[in-house]
Design a protein around this motif. Sequence first.
Motif, PDB file in Angstrom:
ATOM      1  N   ALA A 293      77.587 -31.881  10.821  1.00  0.00           N
ATOM      2  CA  ALA A 293      77.838 -31.801  12.261  1.00  0.00           C
ATOM      3  C   ALA A 293      78.811 -32.901  12.653  1.00  0.00           C
ATOM      4  O   ALA A 293      79.330 -33.625  11.807  1.00  0.00           O
ATOM      5  CB  ALA A 293      76.522 -31.921  13.024  1.00  0.00           C
ATOM      6  N   GLY A 294      79.062 -33.047  13.956  1.00  0.00           N
ATOM      7  CA  GLY A 294      79.889 -34.156  14.404  1.00  0.00           C
ATOM      8  C   GLY A 294      79.116 -35.455  14.370  1.00  0.00           C
ATOM      9  O   GLY A 294      79.597 -36.486  13.905  1.00  0.00           O
ATOM     10  N   ALA A 295      77.866 -35.401  14.842  1.00  0.00           N
ATOM     11  CA  ALA A 295      77.005 -36.578  14.859  1.00  0.00           C
ATOM     12  C   ALA A 295      75.584 -36.093  15.128  1.00  0.00           C
ATOM     13  O   ALA A 295      75.361 -34.946  15.496  1.00  0.00           O
ATOM     14  CB  ALA A 295      77.453 -37.571  15.923  1.00  0.00           C
ATOM     15  N   THR A 825      78.016 -23.817   1.153  1.00  0.00           N
ATOM     16  CA  THR A 825      77.596 -23.892   2.556  1.00  0.00           C
ATOM     17  C   THR A 825      76.099 -23.707   2.650  1.00  0.00           C
ATOM     18  O   THR A 825      75.505 -22.889   1.959  1.00  0.00           O
ATOM     19  CB  THR A 825      78.283 -22.813   3.408  1.00  0.00           C
ATOM     20  OG1 THR A 825      77.947 -21.523   2.878  1.00  0.00           O
ATOM     21  CG2 THR A 825      79.778 -22.979   3.404  1.00  0.00           C
ATOM     22  N   GLY A 826      75.479 -24.441   3.526  1.00  0.00           N
ATOM     23  CA  GLY A 826      74.059 -24.290   3.766  1.00  0.00           C
ATOM     24  C   GLY A 826      73.800 -23.313   4.884  1.00  0.00           C
ATOM     25  O   GLY A 826      74.715 -22.738   5.481  1.00  0.00           O
ATOM     26  N   SER A 827      72.520 -23.123   5.199  1.00  0.00           N
ATOM     27  CA  SER A 827      72.157 -22.142   6.211  1.00  0.00           C
ATOM     28  C   SER A 827      72.702 -22.516   7.586  1.00  0.00           C
ATOM     29  O   SER A 827      72.982 -21.654   8.411  1.00  0.00           O
ATOM     30  CB  SER A 827      70.635 -22.009   6.277  1.00  0.00           C
ATOM     31  OG  SER A 827      70.039 -23.250   6.604  1.00  0.00           O
ATOM     32  N   PHE A 828      72.869 -23.820   7.840  1.00  0.00           N
ATOM     33  CA  PHE A 828      73.379 -24.220   9.145  1.00  0.00           C
ATOM     34  C   PHE A 828      74.808 -23.726   9.345  1.00  0.00           C
ATOM     35  O   PHE A 828      75.237 -23.471  10.467  1.00  0.00           O
ATOM     36  CB  PHE A 828      73.336 -25.742   9.278  1.00  0.00           C
ATOM     37  CG  PHE A 828      73.663 -26.230  10.663  1.00  0.00           C
ATOM     38  CD1 PHE A 828      72.725 -26.152  11.671  1.00  0.00           C
ATOM     39  CD2 PHE A 828      74.902 -26.755  10.966  1.00  0.00           C
ATOM     40  CE1 PHE A 828      73.012 -26.602  12.950  1.00  0.00           C
ATOM     41  CE2 PHE A 828      75.201 -27.205  12.237  1.00  0.00           C
ATOM     42  CZ  PHE A 828      74.243 -27.119  13.227  1.00  0.00           C
ATOM     43  N   ALA A 829      75.576 -23.578   8.264  1.00  0.00           N
ATOM     44  CA  ALA A 829      76.982 -23.186   8.367  1.00  0.00           C
ATOM     45  C   ALA A 829      77.205 -21.703   8.093  1.00  0.00           C
ATOM     46  O   ALA A 829      78.257 -21.167   8.446  1.00  0.00           O
ATOM     47  CB  ALA A 829      77.822 -24.015   7.387  1.00  0.00           C
ATOM     48  N   SER A 830      76.250 -21.025   7.483  1.00  0.00           N
ATOM     49  CA  SER A 830      76.523 -19.664   7.032  1.00  0.00           C
ATOM     50  C   SER A 830      76.755 -18.689   8.174  1.00  0.00           C
ATOM     51  O   SER A 830      77.466 -17.697   8.016  1.00  0.00           O
ATOM     52  CB  SER A 830      75.384 -19.167   6.139  1.00  0.00           C
ATOM     53  OG  SER A 830      74.161 -19.159   6.839  1.00  0.00           O
ATOM     54  N   ASP A 860      71.175 -12.105   3.522  1.00  0.00           N
ATOM     55  CA  ASP A 860      71.248 -13.287   2.659  1.00  0.00           C
ATOM     56  C   ASP A 860      71.870 -14.496   3.336  1.00  0.00           C
ATOM     57  O   ASP A 860      71.844 -15.591   2.762  1.00  0.00           O
ATOM     58  CB  ASP A 860      72.061 -12.958   1.398  1.00  0.00           C
ATOM     59  CG  ASP A 860      71.447 -11.822   0.601  1.00  0.00           C
ATOM     60  OD1 ASP A 860      70.199 -11.807   0.479  1.00  0.00           O
ATOM     61  OD2 ASP A 860      72.187 -10.951   0.125  1.00  0.00           O
ATOM     62  N   ILE A 861      72.453 -14.323   4.531  1.00  0.00           N
ATOM     63  CA  ILE A 861      73.133 -15.446   5.194  1.00  0.00           C
ATOM     64  C   ILE A 861      72.589 -15.578   6.612  1.00  0.00           C
ATOM     65  O   ILE A 861      72.967 -14.858   7.521  1.00  0.00           O
ATOM     66  CB  ILE A 861      74.669 -15.288   5.177  1.00  0.00           C
ATOM     67  CG1 ILE A 861      75.111 -13.870   5.530  1.00  0.00           C
ATOM     68  CG2 ILE A 861      75.233 -15.697   3.838  1.00  0.00           C
ATOM     69  CD1 ILE A 861      76.615 -13.712   5.581  1.00  0.00           C
ATOM     70  N   SER A 862      71.686 -16.538   6.751  1.00  0.00           N
ATOM     71  CA  SER A 862      70.959 -16.722   8.000  1.00  0.00           C
ATOM     72  C   SER A 862      71.903 -16.983   9.165  1.00  0.00           C
ATOM     73  O   SER A 862      72.778 -17.843   9.096  1.00  0.00           O
ATOM     74  CB  SER A 862      69.998 -17.901   7.848  1.00  0.00           C
ATOM     75  OG  SER A 862      69.290 -18.142   9.020  1.00  0.00           O
ATOM     76  N   GLY A 863      71.707 -16.236  10.242  1.00  0.00           N
ATOM     77  CA  GLY A 863      72.474 -16.449  11.463  1.00  0.00           C
ATOM     78  C   GLY A 863      73.813 -15.744  11.515  1.00  0.00           C
ATOM     79  O   GLY A 863      74.490 -15.773  12.550  1.00  0.00           O
TER      80      GLY A 863
END
Length: 892
Positions: A293-295, A825-830, A860-863
Amino acid sequence: MNRFIRPLAMTALAACCGAAFAATDQVPQGQLPRWAVPVSYKLAFKLDPAKQAFSGTTTIKVDLKQAADHLWLDGRDLNVSKVTVTDAHGKVSQGKYVIAAPKEGVARIDFGSTLPAQLLTLTIDYTAPLNQQLQGLYKVSHAGVPYAMTQMEPISARFAFPGFDEPDFKTPYDISLTVPSDLVAVANTRQISETPAGDKWKTVAFEQTRPLPAYLVAFAVGPWDVVKGPDISPSAYRSDVLPLRGIAAQGEGHRIQHVLGETPSIIHTLEDYYGFGYPFGKLDLLAAPDFSAGAMENPGLVTFRDWLLLLDPDSPAKYVRASFNVTAHELAHQWTGDTVTLAWWDDLWLNEAFATWMQQKVTMKVHPEYRADLDRISEAQGAMQNDSLVSARKIRQPITGNGDIETAFDNITYRKGAAVLGMFEGYVGEDVFKQGMRAYIQSHKYGNATVDDLVDAIAVAGKQGDSFKQAFHSFLNQSGVPYVQTRLEQKDGKTILHLSQSRYLPVGSTGDAARVWGIPMCVRYGTADGSKVKCEMFDQATGSMLLDGASHATWVMPNAYARGYYRFSMAKPQWHALTQHVAELSDTEQLAYADGIDAGFRHGELDAGDALTALKPLANASTREVVAAPLNTVAWIYHHEAHTDAQRAKLAAWVSDAYLSRMEQLGYQRKLGEADGDTILRTTLAQAMALDFGIPQVRTALLKQGDAALAKKADGRLDLAAADPDLLGDALSVAVQERGKPALDALIAELPQVTDPATRNSILAGLSAANTPEVANEARDFALTKQVKVGEMAAVLRGGRDTPEARDALWQWFTGHYDQVIARTGSFASGMLPRLVGGGSCSQAEADRLQAYFEPRLKDISGADRGLAQTREQTLLCAALKAKQDPSAMLR
């Protein structure tokens, strides 16, 4: 929400007969059941960043509220070796850890027998890999040296330790870290002890935290530089000195002093606003070598992308300004998010919209020259582009699964939310709004809150009734941008502005426009001696406003102060009248005017010629943000409506006429003592004119700098300092486009030797600018290597999409390397992957191939389902607008 709820019959049976929950009940699909609630945690980790895995022992005191033989919690990719259950009487038994839903990270602890309601202690021993996708407890490197650190938000704490990974489970934490003796360990709270732990190991223990949700737990291990900052003096709301430190990778600590020097003013401003002292005892700001993330607002240990903290005297001005803004945002979270936490992720805006809104207030007070008031408007207008989609989220979007949580961190939550707050703050008044905010913080400190808690506090402070609450909720609980159509009428000597509202929908949208909001609406209109403003709550489908004292040939600006989160339209004669008076509008209103022109163009009421004529006067404005406001609209026309060389040349001539003299006046080098607004305007215009519109004079000037930067010094390294630091990325971009593979290869060879994050970002910009398939694919291949950090990869892959041919090349490469991209890439980025490969597309064929490719992969790719829907819709809307255009209109 798929919250686990026990059937009524089971409730009755448990009440009368003491029946227990059996381990055969259903795996929770949403929130965990509330019949087992954590009371406190002890987290003990043993980790060496040089290794690939770590071990941990998590001890949780749990209030088991009803008899059961198991409980549910969260844990993902954890190899649990032992579970010990200690009952309220001290009796110890062995439990069993069962992975119930591996993808979601839900697990079950079986007790081995039915236990009555009581206070239990669970002790769980486990090992786990250091995450490679910037989630949970993850591993990074700087200059080849490994570090370990955490990023738990939103649902990644389960990668680091087993627990109750939901925001309303707020408990204190005791954290201890066993690490190699020569490394530094930091966490949310002050260190209280350091003891030897065997050969070349030590154990570092930290003070117990205040009650926190799991997503705010934070720690980091490595050979960090620890830099003492200025102590933050006591305030009217805090009696103790607040110690401040900067944490950076080895050798980088000296570069964090600028941010540390800015931090006390931010903390004092926030304390003064909230009437509540900083509550977390100490404050560390950590520059992460790689970050998703940014921060992140972890109390006591705020983590940032390194380029936001590591600054030099010649750092790009946009980074210096972004550094302050992001620091203010994260520190605002210490109150809204950390002290008072959302109860569930559908109210994420209570964290992020408030931190965005509050950051802008802090910036306006401490650095008024940064013009955060204009940033709020520009950012709101960016959110409106997304909010115009049928597939747009609501600010308070129901959560149906982990994907909805992970994709909630978007412009709607942050920027639309902040704009809505600003609009209602303007309606009740700043002092009243502050009183409401202070009451809200005091009422819910160290606990959780919901939307009603906040809206009720503002309503009470402002003596507002249900109509105010309904108006506020109308923006929170429905998606979309209000579109206020206006019509002037002169009748019986009076000037009446007739109003109607609907949902703003661009050309080609399939949405239903019938929607009504409660809009705090202000109108500026011309009078004989200048202008006046009138404000009313517009909460019906139609209405009217009497413009007292309006001149007979009045003009109307339907969003006075640009405070309203809505768009407006008017007949062309009214637009013409407003254009004649645009110089009389404030800077904020000029931004709203520019957005109104763009909205009318995308809605089909104005053609390209109308838009170009109406936007041209803004290029001569004195304010940077207003000067740049037309560029996105003109760029769309250039890339999607201009089909021939003659048409593109006509548009390039428009851009040159509007901006070239300003660019030449600014020059191509930062001047000693110049205002940072001029520095950023130079960067904005140079990038747009050289890379979007291909203006020869600007490209030539940047190419000269790019060639100089690519020249090798005596040590064989590139002379990157030869270019202006603010223009380095753009200069390298032009050089790669003009020089091709030799320039790209030089940058690929240089990047692994560069540790400065700003310089790395400039090199990544150069790599992303490659404009032939062969060279662009070489850059993309390089982005998959370990020489490019996980958090940097997208910066390269986002390039190469200005033409259908370039997008086709990107598509072919992406689909051929899909598995490798997913692996990094993790789930936060998928959820962002459809936009990464499909953003900027503008045809039915591109929309169809995107849908066909991603639809079978969504499981397979959350979100990614929301990302796919929005990217496809944006593509179809672009195609519809393109089909509507008459290219001859822009030649008028």
